[in-house]
Design a protein around this motif. Structure first.
Motif, PDB file in Angstrom:
ATOM      1  N   ILE A 166       1.116  -1.354  -0.264  1.00 26.41           N
ATOM      2  CA  ILE A 166       0.132  -0.184  -0.579  1.00 26.41           C
ATOM      3  C   ILE A 166       0.963   1.052  -0.058  1.00 26.41           C
ATOM      4  O   ILE A 166       1.649   1.881   0.865  1.00 26.41           O
ATOM      5  CB  ILE A 166      -1.074  -0.291   0.973  1.00 26.41           C
ATOM      6  N   ASN A 167       0.695   2.008  -0.959  1.00 32.35           N
ATOM      7  CA  ASN A 167       1.580   3.299  -1.608  1.00 32.35           C
ATOM      8  C   ASN A 167       0.778   4.623  -0.100  1.00 32.35           C
ATOM      9  O   ASN A 167      -0.260   4.705   0.014  1.00 32.35           O
ATOM     10  CB  ASN A 167       0.688   3.820  -2.103  1.00 32.35           C
ATOM     11  N   THR A 168       1.836   5.285   0.709  1.00 33.19           N
ATOM     12  CA  THR A 168       1.418   5.598   1.635  1.00 33.19           C
ATOM     13  C   THR A 168       2.045   6.960   1.576  1.00 33.19           C
ATOM     14  O   THR A 168       3.295   7.259   0.289  1.00 33.19           O
ATOM     15  CB  THR A 168       2.176   6.251   3.129  1.00 33.19           C
ATOM     16  N   GLU A 169       2.123   8.655   1.553  1.00 34.95           N
ATOM     17  CA  GLU A 169       2.557   9.541   1.212  1.00 34.95           C
ATOM     18  C   GLU A 169       4.346   9.294   1.881  1.00 34.95           C
ATOM     19  O   GLU A 169       5.475  10.075   2.155  1.00 34.95           O
ATOM     20  CB  GLU A 169       2.231  10.588   2.002  1.00 34.95           C
TER      21      GLU A 169
ATOM     22  N   LYS B 150       4.372  -2.746   3.231  1.00 37.03           N
ATOM     23  CA  LYS B 150       3.343  -4.210   2.955  1.00 37.03           C
ATOM     24  C   LYS B 150       2.546  -4.684   3.807  1.00 37.03           C
ATOM     25  O   LYS B 150       2.711  -3.779   5.159  1.00 37.03           O
ATOM     26  CB  LYS B 150       5.068  -5.683   3.074  1.00 37.03           C
ATOM     27  N   CYS B 151       1.503  -5.531   3.111  1.00 35.18           N
ATOM     28  CA  CYS B 151       0.154  -5.725   4.311  1.00 35.18           C
ATOM     29  C   CYS B 151       0.036  -7.202   3.508  1.00 35.18           C
ATOM     30  O   CYS B 151      -0.279  -8.079   3.023  1.00 35.18           O
ATOM     31  CB  CYS B 151      -0.533  -5.135   3.854  1.00 35.18           C
ATOM     32  N   LYS B 152      -0.560  -7.476   4.552  1.00 31.77           N
ATOM     33  CA  LYS B 152      -1.084  -9.201   4.795  1.00 31.77           C
ATOM     34  C   LYS B 152      -2.131  -9.403   4.900  1.00 31.77           C
ATOM     35  O   LYS B 152      -2.864  -8.949   5.990  1.00 31.77           O
ATOM     36  CB  LYS B 152      -0.347 -10.242   6.097  1.00 31.77           C
ATOM     37  N   LEU B 153      -2.910  -9.704   3.654  1.00 34.28           N
ATOM     38  CA  LEU B 153      -4.312  -9.552   3.479  1.00 34.28           C
ATOM     39  C   LEU B 153      -4.660 -11.166   4.412  1.00 34.28           C
ATOM     40  O   LEU B 153      -4.014 -11.512   4.256  1.00 34.28           O
ATOM     41  CB  LEU B 153      -5.053  -9.553   2.092  1.00 34.28           C
ATOM     42  N   GLY B 154      -5.846 -11.324   5.402  1.00 31.03           N
ATOM     43  CA  GLY B 154      -6.466 -12.319   5.054  1.00 31.03           C
ATOM     44  C   GLY B 154      -7.387 -12.819   4.666  1.00 31.03           C
ATOM     45  O   GLY B 154      -8.727 -12.223   4.531  1.00 31.03           O
TER      46      GLY B 154
ATOM     47  N   ILE C  55      -3.309   5.844   8.997  1.00 27.39           N
ATOM     48  CA  ILE C  55      -3.290   6.112   7.410  1.00 27.39           C
ATOM     49  C   ILE C  55      -2.808   4.241   6.782  1.00 27.39           C
ATOM     50  O   ILE C  55      -3.746   5.070   5.507  1.00 27.39           O
ATOM     51  CB  ILE C  55      -1.467   6.785   7.637  1.00 27.39           C
ATOM     52  N   VAL C  56      -2.330   3.930   7.062  1.00 34.96           N
ATOM     53  CA  VAL C  56      -2.223   2.717   5.934  1.00 34.96           C
ATOM     54  C   VAL C  56      -3.323   1.971   5.810  1.00 34.96           C
ATOM     55  O   VAL C  56      -3.730   1.650   4.836  1.00 34.96           O
ATOM     56  CB  VAL C  56      -0.847   1.867   6.460  1.00 34.96           C
ATOM     57  N   ILE C  57      -3.803   1.841   6.975  1.00 34.88           N
ATOM     58  CA  ILE C  57      -5.570   1.197   6.854  1.00 34.88           C
ATOM     59  C   ILE C  57      -6.658   2.773   6.293  1.00 34.88           C
ATOM     60  O   ILE C  57      -7.216   1.911   5.354  1.00 34.88           O
ATOM     61  CB  ILE C  57      -6.275   1.206   8.190  1.00 34.88           C
TER      62      ILE C  57
END
Lengths: 132, 132, 132, 132, 132, 132
Positions: free
Chosen positions: A79-82, A87-91, A124-126
């Motif tokens: 996920i791109n933030t400013e 990196k994110c783990k999806l369940g 921010i990521v969420i």
């Protein structure tokens, strides 16, 4: 064992392939506060890990049993933030994404660079994740 | 807060000069398991640390009080073993050495080099110390 | 149950042949802090112990499962110190002695006679053991 | 997850048919205090409850095993006190009544009406029960 | 005291004006697992609350001390989501908003209406908050 | 320290005049589960007890503060049951008896003689007390 020695066992068991390791505080007979070490591993690593524990802790015995697991399918995304990519783990369950867990190390390094709190970085990521 | 975020606060408070940091598990109203963060610091670091905690945790308030301390005089020595020198912290009360605590990092690195258990390394160091 | 009554159950289960007994703190629904009693025993003692627990605690039910064990071979030795002999339990794996555990009651009685701390007594015993 | 969210899971699992639900505090790697959620249910409710947990908590996996139970036969009676009737649950083993547990909600409502402490109400109920 | 009775004391102390109430598990002498009740209150409520505790628990004594507090300035806002408004508590330090905490009851009621998980509802609220 | 050594410290501090002693489980930095020893004593015993703790535990320092107490007036009575007399401690506030606590050792010895459960013995004693 000292608390430090207990901490070392956690590192060792994870390096040896344990899936998860944790301590639970218990109270034994005669006023004795103790810690119970729980190690989860694949059946194939059982022998290696039980020997490691028998060698590196003060215990004289290990008890074990088999458990089944039910796990979410995992998928790694970015996920791109400013402040850069995280990196994110999806369940995922039955094709439906149930949760998104930002990688701790990525968030921590942004928190340390920006001076923002790590909770803020998670938020921010969420938010970026929810936008899509 | 996630468990990872809690772990990060420990690192941050120690870096900011906390003398000691620990968590205690508590049970709050309405089935809510929570953790209590305790931070010990010099009076002069109080402001810096309370701001750090208010910023980096989910809390809306901090409670604090002053405590006195009674500590052993500390003295660092080196003990030579067949696997190299190990730093030890002596605790001294009224001129009498009360205890000898081998440095964890030294013992750990010998344990990792030799393949011996860390408990064994502690025992070797303590034996050398007792000999003198 | 009062804390005293819980303490009594520990004594009773051990007397009735339990291999190990311990408490774990848990949080139940509706703000209720509770303790979980875990009793380990041979399969043959299961009936006797479950009746003892159902009779002597406030519980209305017991859950149980079978576990396997992996234990070190044990050997009792005596280690001579300047304050007298101390029994020690050795833990042996595949013919190799993994650990040496001084008997608590012996160390305690020396600590009480000499005025030395029990940690010091353990250290003396371990040093003698390491010398050989 | 926040403590509130954890509290909500307790409510949800009980509503979905869980026989018992509780939290145990554990310590995971890297300074992470966490809570372990234990849910007991009939085999038939297993699928429903594991989906509920995977959806409503931050976990990416569930471990489960089968346990057997040994329970007291239960019988509901009413005990009359000067403040009204109180339901009590009797626990019976092999035809012998092992214990009498006054219903919490009944005792609580008498405590709130009379201003007596809830411990006193329990004592009154137990006394009436013992008289017979 | 039974776990239910302990739960009731939490309700009672909060109703009587306690600012916060929680339990910590402790281990007392002679194998006795116990719970420590901590109640925080304004100095003016001290007498009322200590009497309430002495009456409604099994304790024969209370220990108390004075603590200072450092708290964030609080501000209640409403955040509009596609499922309705959610009250949020902002925590402000030196004019800077440090955190935003969605009200649990609002989130819970949306979770129950929509069938979404409560974690998802928090995420939705936090995202809306971050957008502004 | 081993769990046995921790248990010994409880005995020692009580013998040296501590009013109360208990352990709380805490989590320190670097995966280290530890126990916090809390000792309550009169101000006059402070020096003796702090030296005892510095000598007999692995700690290098002690923190202390002064607390106030609010205690029930205590009165010892004897309650006659069909199995013999049981000492009970009454707790009295402003002239009003708030609670009656049967002496554990008396109840235990009746439980062991009669084969009844200790909970039943408490109930018998409480019933006799309530009758009067």
């Amino acid at each position: 064992m000292t608390p430090e020695q207990l901490g070392f066992v956690v590192e060792q068991t994870l390096q040896a392939g344990a899936l998860d390791v944790y301590f639970t505080n218990i109270m034994m007979k005669k006023n004795r506060p103790a810690v119970l070490l729980t190690v989860l591993c694949d059946r194939n690593d059982k022998k290696k890990l039980s020997q490691l524990i028998l060698k590196n802790t003060s215990t004289f015995g290990i008890r074990y049993t088999e458990m089944k697991r039910e796990i979410l399918e995992r998928k790694l995304i970015e996920i791109n933030t400013e402040f850069g990519a995280v990196k994110c783990k999806l369940g995922i369950l039955d094709g439906i994404t149930m949760k998104c867990s930002p990688e701790y190390e990525d968030c921590k390094s942004i928190a340390m660079t920006t001076g923002l709190s790590i909770i803020e970085i998670y938020n921010i990521v969420i938010s970026k994740y929810m936008e899509n």
